[in-house]
Design a protein around this motif. Structure first.
Motif, short mmCIF file in Angstrom:
data_model
loop_
_atom_site.label_atom_id
_atom_site.label_comp_id
_atom_site.label_asym_id
_atom_site.label_seq_id
_atom_site.Cartn_x
_atom_site.Cartn_y
_atom_site.Cartn_z
N ASP A 36 13.38 -3.90 -29.18
CA ASP A 36 13.89 -3.59 -30.52
C ASP A 36 13.16 -4.42 -31.57
OD1 ASP A 36 15.70 -2.44 -32.46
OD2 ASP A 36 16.69 -4.40 -32.49
N VAL A 37 12.95 -5.69 -31.30
CA VAL A 37 12.25 -6.57 -32.25
C VAL A 37 10.83 -6.07 -32.49
CG1 VAL A 37 11.28 -8.89 -32.52
CG2 VAL A 37 13.63 -8.62 -31.75
N LEU A 38 10.20 -5.59 -31.43
CA LEU A 38 8.80 -5.16 -31.52
C LEU A 38 8.68 -3.66 -31.77
CD1 LEU A 38 7.50 -7.40 -28.63
CD2 LEU A 38 7.28 -7.80 -31.08
N ARG A 39 9.71 -3.06 -32.33
CA ARG A 39 9.73 -1.66 -32.77
C ARG A 39 9.39 -0.67 -31.66
NH1 ARG A 39 6.79 -2.44 -38.57
NH2 ARG A 39 8.34 -3.82 -39.43
N GLY A 40 9.91 -0.92 -30.47
CA GLY A 40 9.79 0.03 -29.37
C GLY A 40 8.50 -0.06 -28.59
N ASP A 41 7.65 -1.01 -28.85
CA ASP A 41 6.40 -1.17 -28.10
C ASP A 41 6.73 -1.83 -26.76
OD1 ASP A 41 3.87 -1.60 -27.12
OD2 ASP A 41 3.08 -2.46 -28.98
N GLU A 42 6.93 -1.00 -25.73
CA GLU A 42 7.38 -1.49 -24.42
C GLU A 42 6.36 -2.43 -23.76
OE1 GLU A 42 10.37 -0.81 -23.04
OE2 GLU A 42 10.97 0.41 -24.74
#
Length: 135
Positions: A36-42
């Motif tokens: 979530d913090v990294l905007r969805g970048d898994e």
């Protein structure tokens, strides 16, 4: 065997087990938060998660090793338990403070990203011109 050596062994075993358990729990449950913090970048979330775990291990195992020394002689089982409780209590407090520090920093990053997304102005309707420009 000297009770001081027993205290060292018990302290190291319990501290290592607690550190590994906390790190695994935080890693497993913190992955969603990182995504979530990294905007969805898994991929980035997994990489940051692994780096945080390695740093967590290094700092905590370093602290456990530095805090191993026992100045007082342990003569009785009572002193063994009292010494262990103090040492393990400090280790648990350090683990908790590190966890809260990580959550605080990541939450600040998440909030900043949310504020940046909210501050983008809306796009004006197509074909619309302000009243002053029509004359």
């Amino acid at each position: 065997m000297d009770l001081t050596v027993v205290a060292y062994i018990a302290y190291l075993l319990i501290s290592v087990v607690l550190t590994v358990w906390v790190a695994r729990t935080l890693s497993r449950n913190g992955r969603v938060f990182l995504a979530d913090v990294l905007r969805g970048d898994e991929g980035l979330a997994d990489a940051v998660n692994r780096l945080l775990v390695v740093g967590f291990y290094l700092v905590n195992f370093g602290f456990v090793a530095l805090y191993l020394r026992q100045d007082a002689t342990i003569d009785t089982v009572r002193y063994l338990f009292e010494g262990l409780s103090v040492k393990l209590g400090v280790v648990l407090l350090v683990l908790g403070v590190m966890h809260l520090g990580n959550v605080y920093v990541l939450n600040r990053i998440r909030r900043r990203g949310a504020l940046d997304r909210e501050q983008q102005p809306p796009v004006p309707p197509q074909g619309w011109t302000p009243p002053a420009a029509r004359a």
